[in-house]
Scaffold this active site. Structure first.
Site, PDB file in Angstrom:
ATOM      1  N   ILE A  29       0.513  15.354   0.573  1.00 59.49           N
ATOM      2  CA  ILE A  29       1.159  16.672   0.550  1.00 59.49           C
ATOM      3  C   ILE A  29       1.055  17.272  -0.843  1.00 59.49           C
ATOM      4  O   ILE A  29       0.832  18.469  -1.019  1.00 59.49           O
ATOM      5  CB  ILE A  29       2.620  16.558   1.050  1.00 59.49           C
ATOM      6  CG1 ILE A  29       2.581  16.088   2.494  1.00 59.49           C
ATOM      7  CG2 ILE A  29       3.339  17.895   0.946  1.00 59.49           C
ATOM      8  CD1 ILE A  29       3.786  15.463   3.025  1.00 59.49           C
ATOM      9  N   PHE A  32       9.394  17.702   8.459  1.00 62.24           N
ATOM     10  CA  PHE A  32       9.392  17.036   9.747  1.00 62.24           C
ATOM     11  C   PHE A  32       8.130  16.184   9.799  1.00 62.24           C
ATOM     12  O   PHE A  32       7.996  15.283   8.936  1.00 62.24           O
ATOM     13  CB  PHE A  32       9.634  18.072  10.861  1.00 62.24           C
ATOM     14  CG  PHE A  32      11.115  18.368  10.922  1.00 62.24           C
ATOM     15  CD1 PHE A  32      11.736  19.087   9.902  1.00 62.24           C
ATOM     16  CD2 PHE A  32      11.899  17.846  11.931  1.00 62.24           C
ATOM     17  CE1 PHE A  32      13.122  19.303   9.908  1.00 62.24           C
ATOM     18  CE2 PHE A  32      13.282  18.065  11.956  1.00 62.24           C
ATOM     19  CZ  PHE A  32      13.883  18.784  10.943  1.00 62.24           C
ATOM     20  N   SER A  62      13.059  14.781   3.424  1.00 62.14           N
ATOM     21  CA  SER A  62      12.520  14.407   4.738  1.00 62.14           C
ATOM     22  C   SER A  62      13.583  14.567   5.808  1.00 62.14           C
ATOM     23  O   SER A  62      14.769  14.364   5.562  1.00 62.14           O
ATOM     24  CB  SER A  62      12.063  12.939   4.688  1.00 62.14           C
ATOM     25  OG  SER A  62      11.811  12.459   5.992  1.00 62.14           O
ATOM     26  N   ASN A  74       0.811   8.069 -10.775  1.00 56.74           N
ATOM     27  CA  ASN A  74       0.388   6.738 -11.256  1.00 56.74           C
ATOM     28  C   ASN A  74      -0.750   6.163 -10.413  1.00 56.74           C
ATOM     29  O   ASN A  74      -1.188   5.031 -10.618  1.00 56.74           O
ATOM     30  CB  ASN A  74       1.578   5.768 -11.286  1.00 56.74           C
ATOM     31  CG  ASN A  74       2.083   5.429  -9.887  1.00 56.74           C
ATOM     32  OD1 ASN A  74       1.499   5.880  -8.885  1.00 56.74           O
ATOM     33  ND2 ASN A  74       3.133   4.643  -9.809  1.00 56.74           N
ATOM     34  N   LYS A 134      15.694   8.971   0.081  1.00 55.25           N
ATOM     35  CA  LYS A 134      15.600  10.435   0.204  1.00 55.25           C
ATOM     36  C   LYS A 134      17.013  11.027   0.222  1.00 55.25           C
ATOM     37  O   LYS A 134      17.288  12.023  -0.438  1.00 55.25           O
ATOM     38  CB  LYS A 134      14.850  10.830   1.482  1.00 55.25           C
ATOM     39  CG  LYS A 134      13.364  10.526   1.469  1.00 55.25           C
ATOM     40  CD  LYS A 134      12.621  11.319   0.401  1.00 55.25           C
ATOM     41  CE  LYS A 134      11.120  11.133   0.483  1.00 55.25           C
ATOM     42  NZ  LYS A 134      10.402  11.804  -0.609  1.00 55.25           N
ATOM     43  N   TYR A 183      13.754   3.494   2.655  1.00 57.67           N
ATOM     44  CA  TYR A 183      12.961   4.693   2.285  1.00 57.67           C
ATOM     45  C   TYR A 183      13.786   5.944   2.598  1.00 57.67           C
ATOM     46  O   TYR A 183      14.005   6.797   1.735  1.00 57.67           O
ATOM     47  CB  TYR A 183      11.633   4.733   3.050  1.00 57.67           C
ATOM     48  CG  TYR A 183      11.052   6.116   3.090  1.00 57.67           C
ATOM     49  CD1 TYR A 183      11.229   6.934   4.211  1.00 57.67           C
ATOM     50  CD2 TYR A 183      10.396   6.644   1.987  1.00 57.67           C
ATOM     51  CE1 TYR A 183      10.752   8.229   4.233  1.00 57.67           C
ATOM     52  CE2 TYR A 183       9.910   7.939   2.006  1.00 57.67           C
ATOM     53  CZ  TYR A 183      10.093   8.724   3.135  1.00 57.67           C
ATOM     54  OH  TYR A 183       9.631  10.011   3.148  1.00 57.67           O
TER      55      TYR A 183
HETATM   56  C1  WQD Z   1       5.921   9.729  15.433  1.00 52.88           C
HETATM   57  C2  WQD Z   1       5.989   9.290  16.892  1.00 52.88           C
HETATM   58  C3  WQD Z   1       6.438   6.957  17.197  1.00 52.88           C
HETATM   59  C4  WQD Z   1       2.656   5.519  15.492  1.00 52.88           C
HETATM   60  C5  WQD Z   1       7.960   9.070   9.896  1.00 52.88           C
HETATM   61  C6  WQD Z   1       8.969   8.821   8.822  1.00 52.88           C
HETATM   62  C7  WQD Z   1       9.449  10.123   8.277  1.00 52.88           C
HETATM   63  C8  WQD Z   1       8.277  10.963   7.834  1.00 52.88           C
HETATM   64  C9  WQD Z   1       7.267  11.131   8.948  1.00 52.88           C
HETATM   65  C10 WQD Z   1       7.974  10.731   5.473  1.00 52.88           C
HETATM   66  C11 WQD Z   1       7.134   8.318  17.186  1.00 52.88           C
HETATM   67  C12 WQD Z   1       5.052   7.323  17.724  1.00 52.88           C
HETATM   68  C13 WQD Z   1       3.686   6.340  15.920  1.00 52.88           C
HETATM   69  C14 WQD Z   1       1.918   4.767  16.443  1.00 52.88           C
HETATM   70  C15 WQD Z   1       3.261   5.702  18.200  1.00 52.88           C
HETATM   71  N1  WQD Z   1       7.637  10.375   6.717  1.00 52.88           N
HETATM   72  N2  WQD Z   1       3.977   6.425  17.250  1.00 52.88           N
HETATM   73  N3  WQD Z   1       2.250   4.895  17.772  1.00 52.88           N
HETATM   74  O1  WQD Z   1       8.529   8.029  12.750  1.00 52.88           O
HETATM   75  O2  WQD Z   1       8.682  10.516  13.289  1.00 52.88           O
HETATM   76  O3  WQD Z   1       8.539   9.791  10.943  1.00 52.88           O
HETATM   77  O4  WQD Z   1       6.883   9.815   9.366  1.00 52.88           O
HETATM   78  O5  WQD Z   1       8.818  11.510   5.145  1.00 52.88           O
HETATM   79  O6  WQD Z   1      10.291   9.857   7.176  1.00 52.88           O
HETATM   80  O7  WQD Z   1      10.087   8.183   9.421  1.00 52.88           O
HETATM   81  O8  WQD Z   1       6.550   9.588  12.401  1.00 52.88           O
HETATM   82  O9  WQD Z   1       4.182   9.423  13.000  1.00 52.88           O
HETATM   83  O10 WQD Z   1       5.466   7.277  12.532  1.00 52.88           O
HETATM   84  O11 WQD Z   1       5.906   8.546  14.644  1.00 52.88           O
HETATM   85  O12 WQD Z   1       3.555   5.784  19.405  1.00 52.88           O
HETATM   86  O13 WQD Z   1       0.957   3.988  16.117  1.00 52.88           O
HETATM   87  O14 WQD Z   1       4.782   8.613  17.232  1.00 52.88           O
HETATM   88  O15 WQD Z   1       7.084   6.035  18.059  1.00 52.88           O
HETATM   89  O16 WQD Z   1       7.647   8.592  18.487  1.00 52.88           O
HETATM   90  P1  WQD Z   1       8.140   9.429  12.450  1.00 52.88           P
HETATM   91  P2  WQD Z   1       5.452   8.656  13.094  1.00 52.88           P
END
Ligand code: WQD
Length: 357
Positions: free
Chosen positions: A18, A192, A137, A38, A167, A163
């Site tokens: 980002i 998001f 986040s 870093n 935040k 983590y």
């Molecule tokens: C999204 C959806 C999973 C991987 C995280 C962090 C959040 C932010 C964004 C930094 C969920 C599903 C995922 C996979 C899947 N990061 N999934 N198979 O968990 O909403 O948020 O990333 O700020 O802080 O918590 O994002 O992309 O990991 O998951 O089915 O191999 O996809 O279960 O429903 P998430 P994600």
């Protein structure tokens, strides 16, 4: 030598996903970014002095980026930047960001993420820099009580990983700072689910190791680096049983930072803003959109729910529209088309594939 009529913006972690997209938008908006990173999460190309993402920003903008391979935990190095540049503002991305890794190494996450922030704030205070945009986040909301989530929703409750707690703790630090001292302009941007890449395909998301997040995992299946996608749970209370998220294009997200910078003198104090689209899509809908955009089949298998995952999360983005005059305008299709362009142009991300012999 820095010149007095430049609007220097310190961008910590500006070599990251980002951060690098925000550096591009800063340059195109007429700001002069100064990146401190870093490189713990950055890949270097042939020129070992620069992360590949920073090198490619020049290809996009035609401008050299002022880059310093500094760790924010080294306060002396960080302070040297404040002695060299009169910063208009800081945008703070730098920090460790793996949800799963934070569960295994909580103290490293508290030390790095909180320590770096405290060093940054102390330097800002000493050198009279009062504008800061923080990369927060949606994870700070914990399990949402009401949808869509708005900024008045409780924060800090039910957080399932260090983590996400860092935040929240950093937001609290900024809120307490603004309560104790007047004259601060602090924007906490709650992301998001960032997805996609710059339209040139030159910069994008390049996770180290196996991706934790959905869409980089999907694109690595499509390019052939991974065999299939595990869909974590198909028994959520959503229309198709899979998780629903508010996916936002990384360039819309980057522009949200510019909007916050441009508007921040209008309010004193500390304000949080949701950076989302306000629309939720399920995992299966996101996979289908990617298959359509890439023309590639993405095989998947249903797997048990991932611990700590939520069922349905999407934003109310109206506060950012009202105060920042910002709204996301790219669609899920745009995100998938741009993500696939990046992945197909860079099958191994920033890792330089050796020239064929
Ligand atoms: C999204 C959806 C999973 C991987 C995280 C962090 C959040 C932010 C964004 C930094 C969920 C599903 C995922 C996979 C899947 N990061 N999934 N198979 O968990 O909403 O948020 O990333 O700020 O802080 O918590 O994002 O992309 O990991 O998951 O089915 O191999 O996809 O279960 O429903 P998430 P994600």
């Amino acid at each position: 030598m820095p010149s007095s009529n430049e609007k220097y913006v310190l961008v910590t972690g500006g070599a990251g996903y980002i951060g690098s997209h925000t550096v591009v938008e800063l340059i195109q908006e007429g700001y002069t970014p100064v990146v401190a990173d870093n490189c713990c999460n950055a890949t270097k190309g042939k020129d070992q002095r620069l992360p590949e993402s920073i090198k490619r920003i020049k290809q996009i903008t035609g401008k050299d980026v002022l880059f310093y391979e500094y760790d924010l935990l080294d306060k002396e190095k960080l302070e040297s930047l404040f002695q060299k540049y009169k910063f208009f503002a800081a945008i703070h991305f730098a920090g460790l960001k793996s949800v799963t890794e934070s569960i295994q190494k909580p103290m490293e996450y508290y030390d790095v993420n909180l320590g770096a922030t405290i060093n940054l704030i102390e330097c800002m205070k000493e050198y009279g820099v009062t504008r800061v945009v923080f990369s927060s986040s949606a994870t700070v909301y914990g399990p949402p009580q009401k949808l869509p989530v708005d900024e008045n929703h409780q924060v800090g409750k039910g957080l399932t990983n260090p983590y996400g707690k860092t935040k929240f703790f950093i937001e609290e630090i900024f809120r307490d700072l603004a309560k104790a001292e007047t004259g601060w302009h602090i924007a906490l941007l709650r992301y998001f689910n960032p997805v996609g890449s710059h339209i040139t395909g030159l910069i994008g998301e390049d996770p180290q190791g196996i991706p934790n997040n959905l869409m980089p995992y999907v694109s690595q299946v499509a390019i052939g680096r991974l065999p299939y996608l595990n869909v974590y749970g198909n028994d959520y209370e959503t229309h198709d049983g899979t998780g629903v998220r508010d996916f936002i294009h990384v360039v819309d997200l980057a522009k949200g930072h510019i909007a916050a910078l441009n508007k921040m003198d209008q309010t004193d104090g500390c304000q949080a803003f949701n950076l989302g689209t306000g629309t939720g899509y399920s995992v299966l809908e996101a996979v289908a959109a990617f298959e359509k955009a890439s023309g590639k089949k993405v095989p998947y298998k249903f797997a048990p729910r991932r611990p700590g995952d939520l069922g349905n999360v999407h934003a109310n983005p109206n506060l950012a529209l009202k105060f920042l005059e910002w709204r996301a305008d790219k669609t899920l299709e745009d995100m998938c088309v741009d993500l696939w362009r990046w992945q197909s142009m860079n099958p191994k991300g920033y890792e330089i594939t050796p020239d064929p012999q």
